[in-house]
Scaffold this motif. Structure first.
Motif, PDB file in Angstrom:
ATOM      1  N   ASN A 256      20.512  17.506  19.501  1.00 46.61           N
ATOM      2  CA  ASN A 256      19.328  17.966  20.207  1.00 46.61           C
ATOM      3  C   ASN A 256      19.558  19.343  20.822  1.00 46.61           C
ATOM      4  OD1 ASN A 256      17.939  15.691  19.553  1.00 46.61           O
ATOM      5  ND2 ASN A 256      18.425  14.600  21.444  1.00 46.61           N
ATOM      6  N   ALA A 257      20.794  19.762  20.857  1.00 44.87           N
ATOM      7  CA  ALA A 257      21.095  21.075  21.435  1.00 44.87           C
ATOM      8  C   ALA A 257      20.488  22.187  20.595  1.00 44.87           C
ATOM      9  CB  ALA A 257      22.597  21.264  21.562  1.00 44.87           C
ATOM     10  N   ASP A 258      20.264  21.908  19.275  1.00 44.64           N
ATOM     11  CA  ASP A 258      19.686  22.918  18.407  1.00 44.64           C
ATOM     12  C   ASP A 258      18.192  23.086  18.636  1.00 44.64           C
ATOM     13  OD1 ASP A 258      22.152  23.302  17.343  1.00 44.64           O
ATOM     14  OD2 ASP A 258      21.821  22.032  15.580  1.00 44.64           O
ATOM     15  N   GLN A 259      17.544  22.093  19.298  1.00 43.52           N
ATOM     16  CA  GLN A 259      16.102  22.160  19.534  1.00 43.52           C
ATOM     17  C   GLN A 259      15.818  23.083  20.718  1.00 43.52           C
ATOM     18  OE1 GLN A 259      14.032  20.783  17.443  1.00 43.52           O
ATOM     19  NE2 GLN A 259      15.755  19.981  16.260  1.00 43.52           N
ATOM     20  N   PRO A 260      14.722  23.812  20.653  1.00 46.88           N
ATOM     21  CA  PRO A 260      14.393  24.676  21.791  1.00 46.88           C
ATOM     22  C   PRO A 260      14.037  23.851  23.012  1.00 46.88           C
ATOM     23  CG  PRO A 260      12.662  24.743  20.122  1.00 46.88           C
ATOM     24  CD  PRO A 260      13.774  23.943  19.557  1.00 46.88           C
ATOM     25  N   LYS A 261      14.381  24.378  24.167  1.00 52.75           N
ATOM     26  CA  LYS A 261      14.119  23.676  25.409  1.00 52.75           C
ATOM     27  C   LYS A 261      12.971  24.350  26.127  1.00 52.75           C
ATOM     28  CE  LYS A 261      18.755  22.051  25.863  1.00 52.75           C
ATOM     29  NZ  LYS A 261      20.051  22.255  26.341  1.00 52.75           N
ATOM     30  N   GLY A 262      12.259  23.561  26.927  1.00 49.92           N
ATOM     31  CA  GLY A 262      11.154  24.110  27.701  1.00 49.92           C
ATOM     32  C   GLY A 262       9.900  23.274  27.489  1.00 49.92           C
ATOM     33  N   ALA A 263       8.873  23.597  28.197  1.00 51.43           N
ATOM     34  CA  ALA A 263       7.626  22.838  28.108  1.00 51.43           C
ATOM     35  C   ALA A 263       6.950  23.117  26.794  1.00 51.43           C
ATOM     36  CB  ALA A 263       6.714  23.216  29.262  1.00 51.43           C
ATOM     37  N   ALA A 264       6.427  22.062  26.189  1.00 50.78           N
ATOM     38  CA  ALA A 264       5.677  22.214  24.952  1.00 50.78           C
ATOM     39  C   ALA A 264       4.234  22.447  25.347  1.00 50.78           C
ATOM     40  CB  ALA A 264       5.834  20.971  24.089  1.00 50.78           C
ATOM     41  N   ARG A 265       3.668  23.529  24.919  1.00 50.28           N
ATOM     42  CA  ARG A 265       2.309  23.863  25.301  1.00 50.28           C
ATOM     43  C   ARG A 265       1.448  23.955  24.057  1.00 50.28           C
ATOM     44  NH1 ARG A 265       4.129  28.704  29.211  1.00 50.28           N
ATOM     45  NH2 ARG A 265       4.984  27.416  30.854  1.00 50.28           N
ATOM     46  N   THR A 266       0.229  23.628  24.259  1.00 52.34           N
ATOM     47  CA  THR A 266      -0.732  23.826  23.190  1.00 52.34           C
ATOM     48  C   THR A 266      -1.707  24.874  23.664  1.00 52.34           C
ATOM     49  OG1 THR A 266      -2.135  22.075  24.008  1.00 52.34           O
ATOM     50  CG2 THR A 266      -0.503  21.467  22.335  1.00 52.34           C
ATOM     51  N   TYR A 267      -2.067  25.747  22.789  1.00 49.96           N
ATOM     52  CA  TYR A 267      -2.965  26.834  23.140  1.00 49.96           C
ATOM     53  C   TYR A 267      -4.281  26.634  22.399  1.00 49.96           C
ATOM     54  CZ  TYR A 267       1.137  29.102  25.073  1.00 49.96           C
ATOM     55  OH  TYR A 267       2.253  29.399  25.805  1.00 49.96           O
ATOM     56  N   PRO A 268      -5.364  27.074  23.010  1.00 50.52           N
ATOM     57  CA  PRO A 268      -6.647  26.976  22.285  1.00 50.52           C
ATOM     58  C   PRO A 268      -6.651  27.973  21.131  1.00 50.52           C
ATOM     59  CG  PRO A 268      -6.931  28.112  24.355  1.00 50.52           C
ATOM     60  CD  PRO A 268      -5.521  27.620  24.334  1.00 50.52           C
ATOM     61  N   PRO A 269      -7.445  27.734  20.128  1.00 50.88           N
ATOM     62  CA  PRO A 269      -7.493  28.674  18.996  1.00 50.88           C
ATOM     63  C   PRO A 269      -8.067  30.022  19.466  1.00 50.88           C
ATOM     64  CG  PRO A 269      -9.173  26.968  18.756  1.00 50.88           C
ATOM     65  CD  PRO A 269      -8.340  26.587  19.934  1.00 50.88           C
ATOM     66  N   LEU A 270      -7.654  31.052  18.795  1.00 45.95           N
ATOM     67  CA  LEU A 270      -8.075  32.399  19.163  1.00 45.95           C
ATOM     68  C   LEU A 270      -9.535  32.647  18.765  1.00 45.95           C
ATOM     69  CD1 LEU A 270      -4.904  34.441  18.185  1.00 45.95           C
ATOM     70  CD2 LEU A 270      -5.607  33.743  20.465  1.00 45.95           C
ATOM     71  N   GLU A 271      -9.968  32.050  17.702  1.00 48.38           N
ATOM     72  CA  GLU A 271     -11.337  32.223  17.251  1.00 48.38           C
ATOM     73  C   GLU A 271     -12.071  30.893  17.331  1.00 48.38           C
ATOM     74  OE1 GLU A 271     -11.246  33.878  13.349  1.00 48.38           O
ATOM     75  OE2 GLU A 271     -10.139  35.641  13.989  1.00 48.38           O
ATOM     76  N   PRO A 272     -13.336  30.922  17.659  1.00 49.19           N
ATOM     77  CA  PRO A 272     -14.073  29.648  17.723  1.00 49.19           C
ATOM     78  C   PRO A 272     -14.179  29.038  16.324  1.00 49.19           C
ATOM     79  CG  PRO A 272     -15.551  31.498  18.132  1.00 49.19           C
ATOM     80  CD  PRO A 272     -14.158  32.046  18.012  1.00 49.19           C
ATOM     81  N   LEU A 273     -14.126  27.742  16.283  1.00 51.44           N
ATOM     82  CA  LEU A 273     -14.205  27.048  14.999  1.00 51.44           C
ATOM     83  C   LEU A 273     -15.585  26.808  14.523  1.00 51.44           C
ATOM     84  CD1 LEU A 273     -11.395  24.466  15.488  1.00 51.44           C
ATOM     85  CD2 LEU A 273     -11.322  26.519  14.124  1.00 51.44           C
TER      86      LEU A 273
END
Length: 184
Positions: A167-184
């Motif tokens: 698991n040390a190879d996995q990035p650490k930190g909060a997993a965030r989801t971002y809204p899409p840049l363009e409306p769908l």
């Protein structure tokens, strides 16, 4: 408390005598080291002096009787000495003095009959390779650096340790989801 001038005079005379003796001893020690001591190991830097025209064997072989002065100048360069009292003679003089090597001096004389080469007089001249070798600085090591391992040396190397996924190879930190840049 101030010292009187009478009591200070003997003390100053003694100090001056001791300083004089030390100075003379220092001079004697310096002259002893000059005759083979520490200072004989230290040599001052001397400027390399290179003067004149380098004429190699290949250049001298190109000069043939009957060539014009312009052709000679094209091959050998401008002469170091072109004496107006000896207009029928060009001297190409080369000297080099380097620390740690024997001084080099060569004189090549081209004699003309009018505007045409009559003779070329020169000592044994070095080839271009010999001249370059004589001015090149010796390398610190005669061995070429080794840039690759042989197959035997590669086989003698220890095997690398197997890589274990963790698991040390996995990035650490909060997993965030971002809204899409363009409306769908």
């Amino acid at each position: 408390m101030l010292c009187s001038s009478r009591s200070a005079a003997p003390w100053l005379r003694s100090a001056a005598a001791i300083a004089g003796l030390l100075a003379m001893t220092g001079c004697a020690q310096f002259s002893n080291t000059m005759s083979g001591g520490v200072t004989s190991l230290i040599t001052p830097y001397r400027v390399e002096i290179v003067q004149g025209n380098v004429v190699t064997r290949e250049q001298a072989d190109l000069i043939k009787p009957g060539m014009s002065r312009t052709q000679v100048r094209d091959v050998l360069g401008s002469p170091m000495l072109a004496d107006p009292f000896h207009a029928e003679r060009w001297d190409y003089v080369f000297t080099m003095r380097r620390q740690g090597t024997e001084p080099q001096q060569r004189t090549v004389v081209v004699e003309f009959d009018g505007d045409r080469v009559k003779t070329l007089t020169a000592p044994e001249l070095p080839t271009e390779r010999e001249f370059v070798a004589s001015i090149s600085r010796p390398s610190r090591s005669d061995k070429e650096p080794k840039l690759a391992l042989t197959d035997e040396e590669k086989a003698a190397l220890p095997a690398p340790a197997p890589r274990v996924a963790s698991n040390a190879d996995q990035p650490k930190g909060a997993a965030r989801t971002y809204p899409p840049l363009e409306p769908l």
